[in-house]
Design a protein around this motif. Structure first.
Motif, PDB file in Angstrom:
ATOM      1  N   PHE A 383       0.879  -1.250  -0.040  1.00 11.46           N
ATOM      2  CA  PHE A 383      -0.177   0.133  -0.066  1.00 11.46           C
ATOM      3  C   PHE A 383       0.866   1.364  -0.040  1.00 11.46           C
ATOM      4  O   PHE A 383       0.779   2.289  -0.680  1.00 11.46           O
ATOM      5  CB  PHE A 383      -1.121   0.059   1.168  1.00 11.46           C
ATOM      6  CG  PHE A 383      -1.944   0.976   1.077  1.00 11.46           C
ATOM      7  CD1 PHE A 383      -3.291   0.773   0.433  1.00 11.46           C
ATOM      8  CD2 PHE A 383      -1.758   2.373   1.466  1.00 11.46           C
ATOM      9  CE1 PHE A 383      -4.208   1.509   0.495  1.00 11.46           C
ATOM     10  CE2 PHE A 383      -2.728   3.287   1.395  1.00 11.46           C
ATOM     11  CZ  PHE A 383      -3.944   3.026   0.774  1.00 11.46           C
ATOM     12  N   TYR A 384       1.761   1.385   0.961  1.00  6.95           N
ATOM     13  CA  TYR A 384       2.772   2.486   0.944  1.00  6.95           C
ATOM     14  C   TYR A 384       3.534   2.601  -0.592  1.00  6.95           C
ATOM     15  O   TYR A 384       3.644   3.583  -1.042  1.00  6.95           O
ATOM     16  CB  TYR A 384       4.095   2.073   1.999  1.00  6.95           C
ATOM     17  CG  TYR A 384       4.807   3.383   2.340  1.00  6.95           C
ATOM     18  CD1 TYR A 384       4.634   4.029   3.192  1.00  6.95           C
ATOM     19  CD2 TYR A 384       6.044   3.600   1.141  1.00  6.95           C
ATOM     20  CE1 TYR A 384       5.438   5.508   3.503  1.00  6.95           C
ATOM     21  CE2 TYR A 384       6.520   4.784   1.518  1.00  6.95           C
ATOM     22  CZ  TYR A 384       6.306   5.680   2.573  1.00  6.95           C
ATOM     23  OH  TYR A 384       7.054   6.573   2.633  1.00  6.95           O
ATOM     24  N   GLU A 385       3.839   1.559  -1.031  1.00  7.05           N
ATOM     25  CA  GLU A 385       4.679   1.588  -2.297  1.00  7.05           C
ATOM     26  C   GLU A 385       3.519   2.314  -3.596  1.00  7.05           C
ATOM     27  O   GLU A 385       4.224   2.792  -4.445  1.00  7.05           O
ATOM     28  CB  GLU A 385       5.250   0.327  -2.941  1.00  7.05           C
ATOM     29  CG  GLU A 385       6.536   0.250  -1.844  1.00  7.05           C
ATOM     30  CD  GLU A 385       6.971  -1.259  -1.946  1.00  7.05           C
ATOM     31  OE1 GLU A 385       6.840  -2.007  -2.801  1.00  7.05           O
ATOM     32  OE2 GLU A 385       8.273  -1.531  -1.308  1.00  7.05           O
ATOM     33  N   ALA A 386       2.624   1.976  -3.314  1.00  2.57           N
ATOM     34  CA  ALA A 386       1.513   2.216  -4.346  1.00  2.57           C
ATOM     35  C   ALA A 386       1.101   3.909  -4.104  1.00  2.57           C
ATOM     36  O   ALA A 386       0.897   4.683  -4.832  1.00  2.57           O
ATOM     37  CB  ALA A 386       0.209   1.514  -4.155  1.00  2.57           C
ATOM     38  N   HIS A 390       1.757   8.449  -6.011  1.00  2.00           N
ATOM     39  CA  HIS A 390       0.666   9.447  -5.986  1.00  2.00           C
ATOM     40  C   HIS A 390       1.072  10.662  -5.141  1.00  2.00           C
ATOM     41  O   HIS A 390       0.737  11.979  -5.596  1.00  2.00           O
ATOM     42  CB  HIS A 390      -0.452   8.941  -5.572  1.00  2.00           C
ATOM     43  CG  HIS A 390      -1.147   7.993  -6.448  1.00  2.00           C
ATOM     44  ND1 HIS A 390      -1.652   8.250  -7.779  1.00  2.00           N
ATOM     45  CD2 HIS A 390      -1.364   6.674  -6.223  1.00  2.00           C
ATOM     46  CE1 HIS A 390      -2.179   7.248  -8.164  1.00  2.00           C
ATOM     47  NE2 HIS A 390      -2.051   6.188  -7.373  1.00  2.00           N
ATOM     48  N   LEU A 391       1.557  10.510  -4.082  1.00  2.00           N
ATOM     49  CA  LEU A 391       1.989  11.685  -3.122  1.00  2.00           C
ATOM     50  C   LEU A 391       2.812  12.496  -3.998  1.00  2.00           C
ATOM     51  O   LEU A 391       2.814  13.794  -3.944  1.00  2.00           O
ATOM     52  CB  LEU A 391       2.613  11.047  -1.887  1.00  2.00           C
ATOM     53  CG  LEU A 391       1.617  10.672  -0.939  1.00  2.00           C
ATOM     54  CD1 LEU A 391       2.142   9.750   0.101  1.00  2.00           C
ATOM     55  CD2 LEU A 391       0.563  11.730  -0.355  1.00  2.00           C
ATOM     56  N   HIS A 392       3.854  11.882  -4.588  1.00  2.85           N
ATOM     57  CA  HIS A 392       4.743  12.494  -5.555  1.00  2.85           C
ATOM     58  C   HIS A 392       4.073  13.526  -6.337  1.00  2.85           C
ATOM     59  O   HIS A 392       4.744  14.677  -6.744  1.00  2.85           O
ATOM     60  CB  HIS A 392       6.169  11.852  -6.133  1.00  2.85           C
ATOM     61  CG  HIS A 392       6.849  11.180  -4.930  1.00  2.85           C
ATOM     62  ND1 HIS A 392       7.400   9.905  -5.466  1.00  2.85           N
ATOM     63  CD2 HIS A 392       6.792  11.275  -3.718  1.00  2.85           C
ATOM     64  CE1 HIS A 392       8.019   9.569  -4.557  1.00  2.85           C
ATOM     65  NE2 HIS A 392       7.639  10.146  -3.176  1.00  2.85           N
ATOM     66  N   ASP A 393       3.288  13.186  -7.176  1.00  3.07           N
ATOM     67  CA  ASP A 393       2.675  13.497  -8.300  1.00  3.07           C
ATOM     68  C   ASP A 393       1.729  14.816  -7.621  1.00  3.07           C
ATOM     69  O   ASP A 393       1.591  15.926  -8.172  1.00  3.07           O
ATOM     70  CB  ASP A 393       1.711  12.775  -9.035  1.00  3.07           C
ATOM     71  CG  ASP A 393       2.318  11.787 -10.154  1.00  3.07           C
ATOM     72  OD1 ASP A 393       3.489  12.518 -10.251  1.00  3.07           O
ATOM     73  OD2 ASP A 393       1.790  10.940 -10.385  1.00  3.07           O
ATOM     74  N   THR A 426      -6.197  12.702  -1.040  1.00  2.42           N
ATOM     75  CA  THR A 426      -6.451  12.232  -2.647  1.00  2.42           C
ATOM     76  C   THR A 426      -5.545  11.114  -2.976  1.00  2.42           C
ATOM     77  O   THR A 426      -5.980  10.204  -3.566  1.00  2.42           O
ATOM     78  CB  THR A 426      -5.776  13.739  -3.261  1.00  2.42           C
ATOM     79  OG1 THR A 426      -6.490  14.637  -2.688  1.00  2.42           O
ATOM     80  CG2 THR A 426      -6.221  13.461  -4.741  1.00  2.42           C
ATOM     81  N   ALA A 427      -4.485  11.074  -2.346  1.00  2.00           N
ATOM     82  CA  ALA A 427      -3.448   9.875  -2.418  1.00  2.00           C
ATOM     83  C   ALA A 427      -3.994   8.561  -2.307  1.00  2.00           C
ATOM     84  O   ALA A 427      -4.081   7.521  -2.939  1.00  2.00           O
ATOM     85  CB  ALA A 427      -2.069  10.083  -2.414  1.00  2.00           C
ATOM     86  N   VAL A 428      -4.655   8.551  -0.893  1.00  2.00           N
ATOM     87  CA  VAL A 428      -5.229   7.447  -0.421  1.00  2.00           C
ATOM     88  C   VAL A 428      -6.384   6.935  -1.178  1.00  2.00           C
ATOM     89  O   VAL A 428      -6.479   5.764  -1.635  1.00  2.00           O
ATOM     90  CB  VAL A 428      -5.450   7.612   1.062  1.00  2.00           C
ATOM     91  CG1 VAL A 428      -6.205   6.458   1.503  1.00  2.00           C
ATOM     92  CG2 VAL A 428      -4.190   7.892   1.792  1.00  2.00           C
ATOM     93  N   ASN A 429      -7.139   8.081  -1.547  1.00  2.45           N
ATOM     94  CA  ASN A 429      -8.437   7.713  -2.517  1.00  2.45           C
ATOM     95  C   ASN A 429      -8.063   7.315  -3.775  1.00  2.45           C
ATOM     96  O   ASN A 429      -8.613   6.232  -4.282  1.00  2.45           O
ATOM     97  CB  ASN A 429      -9.017   9.014  -2.571  1.00  2.45           C
ATOM     98  CG  ASN A 429      -9.965   9.327  -1.416  1.00  2.45           C
ATOM     99  OD1 ASN A 429     -10.310   8.468  -0.549  1.00  2.45           O
ATOM    100  ND2 ASN A 429     -10.632  10.319  -1.244  1.00  2.45           N
ATOM    101  N   ARG A 430      -6.969   7.659  -4.299  1.00  4.51           N
ATOM    102  CA  ARG A 430      -6.608   7.052  -5.503  1.00  4.51           C
ATOM    103  C   ARG A 430      -6.060   5.738  -5.804  1.00  4.51           C
ATOM    104  O   ARG A 430      -6.146   4.848  -6.602  1.00  4.51           O
ATOM    105  CB  ARG A 430      -5.381   7.861  -6.107  1.00  4.51           C
ATOM    106  CG  ARG A 430      -5.822   9.358  -6.717  1.00  4.51           C
ATOM    107  CD  ARG A 430      -4.596  10.159  -7.547  1.00  4.51           C
ATOM    108  NE  ARG A 430      -5.061  11.329  -7.579  1.00  4.51           N
ATOM    109  CZ  ARG A 430      -4.235  12.163  -8.253  1.00  4.51           C
ATOM    110  NH1 ARG A 430      -2.922  11.950  -8.282  1.00  4.51           N
ATOM    111  NH2 ARG A 430      -4.504  13.442  -8.734  1.00  4.51           N
TER     112      ARG A 430
END
Ligand code: PMP
Length: 448
Positions: A383-386, A390-393, A426-430
């Motif tokens: 999950f972290y790696e996914a 997204h966080l970077h983006d 947002t990242a978690v939702n993605r």
């Protein structure tokens, strides 16, 4: 919003012709299309050469305790530059800074400066060997102590299955002589029995037990107070010196570092990162009788040691950390960040936990953080790696590898935190969305 890294990608193509991997430290290479080149940093934020802005939780792997380009420290550094650099002679300021360190960290009775964490740990190991007349040493599985041959060993947990004996200790780099293996013992964190059995069997050869009680390179997996207390007693019982590597925890988790936090006193301790807010300076320090070996048989030196810029920066940084509530502020920001993340994850029924200290948190997607590195292997870090890309983006910079904690600095103010939590949500939702289809959970309004 998708970030463009067009300029960074072009820079990579140029840099690879002149620099191996296009970078100056292997860990800065994130792949041909993801390697970031920085334009500038200010406070808790970085801007890359494409103009993307990030709220930074890597903080150069920890040194920026007050934030990038802190005006107080930079003014001191500029005044330090006027002094003239290095002279292969000493200046008065070395003693002033050493005095401050000894005041903040009681175990640091005497101090020797170097430029990097690696050099400080090398010096600690050398002086421990000289003092005890023994060569071997014990490390903790998952620990990291720098880029010298004696430290570049890693526990190969990726190839290991629980219940199948011990994971292998292997060189972390090609070029590390295999012959060194015979001098290293490694034990899991928090396993007092194992530690004692190694001490009992090999104490005649073991000079030092080297530990980073909050493993800053292994998701802040932490020692328990009991383990540290027992380890301290076992070191005394078996005539083994305790080296506490505070390169990441020092002047971060408390004024007196992890030793103050856990109520333990090392024989030798090393400091680097936070002490200069990013300027290159480090310290090997410890008990007077051990430290007096320097210059009395033990060699330590270096052309650039105590450069006037870095030393002036360290003097100012330590003054701020010692005399202002900066560290309390940092811990408070870290606590708020954890609480905000927790709220977002709990609302979605995502199991999670944190480890380490709020100023350097490990984030896990399990109910309890791992007790040791073997536990980490069986924890779900997918999950972290996914999440990280997204966080970077979205403009939140954390290490893509879950083993690096989230670092907080004094400049991570409430505005940074509010923005971070919105982007985190947002990242978690993605991630959830890509795994399970559209997310229904409403967006939360954050006030920090
Ligand atoms: N010890 C520890 C605990 C570290 O975290 C590091 C660096 N990440 C080092 C030693 C080596 O420090 P440096 O990179 O400054 O050589």
């Amino acid at each position: 919003m998708t970030r463009s890294l067009a300029k960074s990608n072009a820079q990579f193509k140029k840099a690879i012709r002149h620099l191996p991997l296009g970078v100056s430290s292997n860990f800065r290479y994130w792949g041909e299309e993801k390697t970031i080149y920085v334009k500038s940093g200010k406070g808790a934020r970085l801007t890359d050469i494409d103009g993307n802005e990030y709220i930074d939780y890597r903080l150069a792997y920890g040194p920026c305790i007050l934030g990038y380009a802190d005006p107080r420290v930079d003014a001191a550094a500029r005044a330090g530059q006027e002094i003239g650099g290095v002279f292969a002679l000493s200046t008065e300021r070395e003693c002033t800074v050493a005095e401050r360190i000894s005041k903040m960290v009681p175990a640091a009775e005497l101090v020797r400066f170097s430029n990097s964490g690696t050099e400080a740990v090398m010096a600690a190991l050398r002086v421990a060997r000289a003092h005890t007349g023994k060569d071997s040493y014990v490390v903790i599985e998952g620990g990291y102590h720098g880029v010298f041959d004696a430290a570049l060993w890693t526990t190969a947990v990726e190839d290991w299955k629980p219940g199948h004996g011990d994971p292998q200790l292997v060189p972390y780099s090609a070029g590390v002589p295999h012959v060194l293996r015979a001098m290293i013992h490694s034990v899991p964190m928090n396993d007092t029995e194992r530690l004692e059995s190694v001490f009992k069997a090999y104490s005649g050869d073991i000079a030092a037990f080297m530990i980073e009680p909050i493993m800053g390179n292994c998701c802040s997996i932490s020692a328990t107070r009991e383990f540290l207390r027992d380890a301290r007693a076992l070191c005394d019982k078996y005539g083994i010196l305790m080296i506490i590597d505070e390169v990441k925890t020092g002047f971060r988790v408390a004024k007196g570092g992890v030793q103050e936090l856990f109520g333990v006193k090392a024989d030798l301790c090393t400091f680097a990162k936070a002490m200069g807010n990013g300027y290159p300076i480090s310290v090997c320090s410890g008990r007077e009788d051990i430290m007096r070996n320097f210059g009395n048989g033990v060699v330590h030196g270096g052309t650039f040691t105590c450069h006037s810029i870095a030393l002036a920066a360290a003097e100012k940084t330590l003054e701020i950390l010692d005399e202002t509530p900066a560290l309390a502020t940092i811990a408070e920001y870290g606590t708020k960040l954890r609480a905000g993340m927790s709220q977002i994850l709990s609302q979605r029924g995502i199991k999670h936990s944190f480890s380490g200290h709020p100023s350097m948190s490990g984030l896990f997607f399990s109910e309890k953080p791992p007790r040791d590195y073997r536990d980490w292997v069986t924890s779900d870090y997918t999950f972290y790696e996914a999440l990280a890309p997204h966080l970077h983006d979205l403009g939140v910079l954390c290490e893509p590898d879950s083993r690096e904690p989230w670092f907080i600095c004094e400049a991570h103010d409430d505005r940074c935190l509010g923005e971070t939590l919105e982007r985190f949500e947002t990242a978690v939702n993605r991630v959830v969305q890509s795994a399970r289809g559209p997310v229904k959970a409403p967006f939360t309004k954050y006030t920090t």
